[in-house]
Enzyme design. Structure first.
Site, PDB file in Angstrom:
ATOM      1  N   ARG A 114       0.680  -1.383  -0.040  1.00  0.00           N
ATOM      2  CA  ARG A 114       0.039  -0.007  -0.047  1.00  0.00           C
ATOM      3  C   ARG A 114       0.965   1.129   0.087  1.00  0.00           C
ATOM      4  O   ARG A 114       1.787   1.338   0.974  1.00  0.00           O
ATOM      5  CB  ARG A 114      -0.910   0.055   1.237  1.00  0.00           C
ATOM      6  CG  ARG A 114      -1.764   1.321   1.445  1.00  0.00           C
ATOM      7  CD  ARG A 114      -2.475   1.214   2.602  1.00  0.00           C
ATOM      8  NE  ARG A 114      -3.237   2.523   2.650  1.00  0.00           N
ATOM      9  CZ  ARG A 114      -3.211   3.392   3.471  1.00  0.00           C
ATOM     10  NH1 ARG A 114      -2.673   3.156   4.695  1.00  0.00           N
ATOM     11  NH2 ARG A 114      -3.733   4.594   3.525  1.00  0.00           N
ATOM     12  N   HIS A 159      -3.007  11.164   0.704  1.00  0.00           N
ATOM     13  CA  HIS A 159      -2.491  10.989   2.046  1.00  0.00           C
ATOM     14  C   HIS A 159      -1.850  12.235   2.841  1.00  0.00           C
ATOM     15  O   HIS A 159      -0.693  12.416   2.925  1.00  0.00           O
ATOM     16  CB  HIS A 159      -1.526   9.812   2.234  1.00  0.00           C
ATOM     17  CG  HIS A 159      -1.268   9.021   3.771  1.00  0.00           C
ATOM     18  ND1 HIS A 159      -1.202   7.721   3.768  1.00  0.00           N
ATOM     19  CD2 HIS A 159      -0.814   9.476   4.830  1.00  0.00           C
ATOM     20  CE1 HIS A 159      -0.959   7.393   5.073  1.00  0.00           C
ATOM     21  NE2 HIS A 159      -0.825   8.443   5.540  1.00  0.00           N
ATOM     22  N   GLU A 204      -7.572   8.859   6.475  1.00  0.00           N
ATOM     23  CA  GLU A 204      -7.947   9.164   7.703  1.00  0.00           C
ATOM     24  C   GLU A 204      -8.355  10.613   7.845  1.00  0.00           C
ATOM     25  O   GLU A 204      -7.650  11.593   8.122  1.00  0.00           O
ATOM     26  CB  GLU A 204      -6.472   9.170   8.615  1.00  0.00           C
ATOM     27  CG  GLU A 204      -6.298   7.749   8.815  1.00  0.00           C
ATOM     28  CD  GLU A 204      -4.907   7.900  10.045  1.00  0.00           C
ATOM     29  OE1 GLU A 204      -4.035   8.958   9.999  1.00  0.00           O
ATOM     30  OE2 GLU A 204      -4.515   6.816  10.461  1.00  0.00           O
ATOM     31  N   ASN A 345      -7.488   1.941   9.919  1.00  0.00           N
ATOM     32  CA  ASN A 345      -6.374   2.244  10.544  1.00  0.00           C
ATOM     33  C   ASN A 345      -6.468   2.150  11.922  1.00  0.00           C
ATOM     34  O   ASN A 345      -6.981   2.810  12.692  1.00  0.00           O
ATOM     35  CB  ASN A 345      -5.715   3.280  10.062  1.00  0.00           C
ATOM     36  CG  ASN A 345      -5.121   3.780   8.780  1.00  0.00           C
ATOM     37  OD1 ASN A 345      -5.198   2.524   8.077  1.00  0.00           O
ATOM     38  ND2 ASN A 345      -4.661   4.651   8.397  1.00  0.00           N
ATOM     39  N   TYR A 347      -4.358   1.709  15.708  1.00  0.00           N
ATOM     40  CA  TYR A 347      -3.325   1.741  16.469  1.00  0.00           C
ATOM     41  C   TYR A 347      -3.369   1.467  17.934  1.00  0.00           C
ATOM     42  O   TYR A 347      -2.503   0.780  18.538  1.00  0.00           O
ATOM     43  CB  TYR A 347      -2.577   3.050  16.439  1.00  0.00           C
ATOM     44  CG  TYR A 347      -1.941   3.211  14.981  1.00  0.00           C
ATOM     45  CD1 TYR A 347      -0.672   2.926  14.618  1.00  0.00           C
ATOM     46  CD2 TYR A 347      -2.589   3.884  13.891  1.00  0.00           C
ATOM     47  CE1 TYR A 347       0.083   3.074  13.455  1.00  0.00           C
ATOM     48  CE2 TYR A 347      -2.242   3.706  12.746  1.00  0.00           C
ATOM     49  CZ  TYR A 347      -0.501   3.679  12.498  1.00  0.00           C
ATOM     50  OH  TYR A 347       0.141   3.678  11.137  1.00  0.00           O
ATOM     51  N   GLU A 414      -3.496   0.248   8.037  1.00  0.00           N
ATOM     52  CA  GLU A 414      -2.378   0.407   9.024  1.00  0.00           C
ATOM     53  C   GLU A 414      -2.564  -0.161  10.250  1.00  0.00           C
ATOM     54  O   GLU A 414      -3.638  -0.326  10.924  1.00  0.00           O
ATOM     55  CB  GLU A 414      -2.239   1.932   9.286  1.00  0.00           C
ATOM     56  CG  GLU A 414      -1.682   2.896   7.971  1.00  0.00           C
ATOM     57  CD  GLU A 414      -1.569   4.187   7.960  1.00  0.00           C
ATOM     58  OE1 GLU A 414      -1.206   4.527   9.093  1.00  0.00           O
ATOM     59  OE2 GLU A 414      -1.831   4.813   6.999  1.00  0.00           O
TER      60      GLU A 414
HETATM   61  C1  BGC Z   1      -0.969   7.786   9.385  1.00  0.00           C
HETATM   62  C2  BGC Z   1       0.326   7.830   9.021  1.00  0.00           C
HETATM   63  C3  BGC Z   1       1.447   7.920  10.341  1.00  0.00           C
HETATM   64  C4  BGC Z   1       1.059   6.959  11.458  1.00  0.00           C
HETATM   65  C5  BGC Z   1       1.995   6.921  12.571  1.00  0.00           C
HETATM   66  C6  BGC Z   1      -1.318   7.173  10.583  1.00  0.00           C
HETATM   67  O1  BGC Z   1      -2.314   7.742  11.315  1.00  0.00           O
HETATM   68  O2  BGC Z   1      -1.733   7.607   8.236  1.00  0.00           O
HETATM   69  O3  BGC Z   1       0.927   8.632   8.000  1.00  0.00           O
HETATM   70  O4  BGC Z   1       2.754   7.844  10.079  1.00  0.00           O
HETATM   71  O5  BGC Z   1      -0.413   7.192  11.627  1.00  0.00           O
HETATM   72  O6  BGC Z   1       1.310   8.179  13.274  1.00  0.00           O
END
Ligand code: BGC
Length: 510
Positions: A114, A159, A204, A345, A347, A414
């Protein structure tokens, strides 16, 4: 399966349908596709990949007639806003060193890559008046080399790197951006769509709209919370849907690809078990739901709570209209269903509670949402101050999507962990392992997740944090002439998962 089985299944489905209870059918199908929660392997057609973005890796910021993006202008005029005063002028130099990226991709044995296309590299005026042939050649080369090596290209069209040209007249707050984006998308489909079959319109929206047009934390540094950031989200949504409809009408027939959007979301928990659970739902509606609900929900509109709160707050503030522009029937029809998959995405997660009185300025997203967040002391933290390891949150958000959006196909676009860039990156291995396990659990529980993409292939320019927080599976030697990409232990670990399609303990890689 015997004949009597088939008859029984048919009867069951017919009974469900006759009660007009589609959810009942879905529920039943889910139960059938989760035969054992002990399934240790990822399904055969599950795809593993890695992700990057143009501004974060390409460099060559002003070469071969590329025009500046708002990130070029911002980092040049405000180096003090970047933790190490750096910028993406050179970054990993992928514009000149794609061959080195390809070596890493091949070593990893990923199924897909990607990456994003820089809008102002291919269309320096943001419109189609000038098509930059050198930039087109570059992306053609990337796509062709990937395909030659059996790596599928998954392309993000946008992006964060808005062409500066558009910023001159309000960027994402001016609804002319819908037309600009549609014609950029048209150009991309026409130029690359014979080979690219997976398109992500936007990465995002919340994360460039709120900092870019709300709290001025990112370019173009507009400070108009609760107004300009909402316009940005709204125009992004309409631009996405317009591009989607264009693809279906003009290209799908010959190209047969899929078009979706990537939205970031955390999962939320209440700090105490006895607290009302609707606050969790509210928090999700104010993050994922804001744009996912109009596309994948039933109403073809923003989440009900979001519409209600913002309309009533706008009235209280004495405004003659709602700060959240309503979607009329015309737009609802265009937007509803405008995604072949949901890019997610994920995290991290948070605890959430109602905030009384509401936090944040009036107006603002914080004020409208009336939520306050906290973390658990036991959650391990990455180098990034916002990033805590909560794999359960990934499993739970996937189940939430399954239950609320009719089990739409999900690509995890992500998921990743930051550190200092060490090669013995046990923290990343641990994060990767536990999050992959969460994905597998979700699949075993009937969630329609088909792709997982790790952020990121290589260490890169981490926006306001510059090069101080590293997310790569590959270390980037910034000081050497050749900018070598060096595999970290996590790269070896990820490759072993891709090869075996099983999550090993990772002990061999620490
Ligand atoms: C973004 C990336 C960023 C990553 C880590 C994501 O929200 O798409 O561009 O590097 O987070 O912060």
């Amino acid at each position: 399966m015997g004949n009597h089985h088939l008859v029984f299944i048919l009867c069951l489905i017919l009974t469900c349908i006759s009660f007009a209870d589609v959810e009942c059918v879905n529920e039943w199908i889910r139960n059938q596709i989760q035969p054992s929660t002990s399934n240790k392997q990822f399904p055969k057609n599950f795809s593993f990949g890695v992700a990057t973005a143009a501004y974060q890796i390409e460099g060559a910021w002003n070469e071969d007639s590329k025009a500046p993006s708002i990130w070029d202008i911002y980092t040049h005029t405000h180096p003090e806003r970047i933790a190490d005063h750096s910028n993406g002028d050179n970054a990993a130099e992928s514009y000149h060193r794609f061959e080195q990226d390809l070596v890493a991709l091949k070593e990893l044995k990923v199924n897909f890559y990607r990456f994003s296309i820089s809008w102002c590299r291919v269309l320096p005026y943001a419109d189609t008046s000038v098509k930059n042939q050198k930039a087109i050649d570059y992306y053609n080369m990337v796509i062709d080399k990937l395909l030659e090596n059996h790596i599928e290209p998954m392309v993000t069209m946008f992006h964060y790197d808005t062409p500066e040209e558009l910023s001159k007249f309000g960027g994402f707050t001016n609804d002319i951006v819908i037309k600009y984006f549609r014609s950029y998308a048209d150009f991309l489909f026409e130029t690359f769509g014979d080979r690219v079959k997976k398109w992500i319109t936007f990465n995002e929206p919340f994360d460039y709209c709120v900092p870019g047009y709300g709290n001025a934390n990112y370019p173009p540094m507009i400070h108009a919370p609760g107004v300009a950031d909402y316009l940005c989200m709204d125009n992004t949504l309409r631009a996405h849907a317009s591009a989607y409809r264009l693809y279906r009408a003009k290209y799908f027939h010959s190209q047969r690809g899929k078009v979706g959007i990537t939205i970031s979301s955390r999962f939320y928990y209440t700090p105490k078990a006895n607290e009302p659970n609707d606050v969790v739902d509210r928090a999700i509606q104010y993050s994922l739901g804001w744009l996912a609900h109009p596309i994948f929900g039933k109403s073809g509109n923003y989440p009900y709570t979001v519409i209600e709160d913002i309309t009533s707050n706008s009235m209280k503030e004495g405004l003659a209209w709602s700060r959240l522009r309503p979607l009329n029937l015309y737009w609802s029809k265009i937007i509803k269903g405008s995604g072949d998959f949901l890019g997610l995405n994920y995290y991290t997660s948070r605890y959430v509670q109602m905030s009384d009185p509401p936090a944040g300025a009036t107006p603002s997203w914080e004020h409208d949402s009336r939520l306050k967040y906290s973390v658990d002391e036991s959650w391990k933290r990455a180098k990034s101050d916002w990033l805590y390891c909560v794999p359960q949150g990934l499993e739970d958000i996937l189940k939430w999507i399954r239950d609320n959006y009719d089990n739409v196909e999900v690509y995890i676009t992500e998921n990743g962990w930051s550190d200092e860039g060490e090669l013995m990156d046990t923290g990343r291995i641990d994060y990767l392992k536990t999050h992959l396990r969460a994905v597998l659990n979700a699949i075993n529980d009937g969630c329609n997740v088909t792709h997982y993409s790790h952020w990121s292939l290589i260490d890169n320019f981490e926006w306001n944090k510059g090069f101080t927080e590293k997310f790569g599976l590959y270390y980037l030697n910034m000081t050497s002439e050749n900018k070598e990409r060096v595999a970290k232990n996590s790269a070896h670990y990820y490759r072993s998962v891709i090869e075996s399609r099983e999550i090993s303990s990772g002990d061999n890689y620490v």
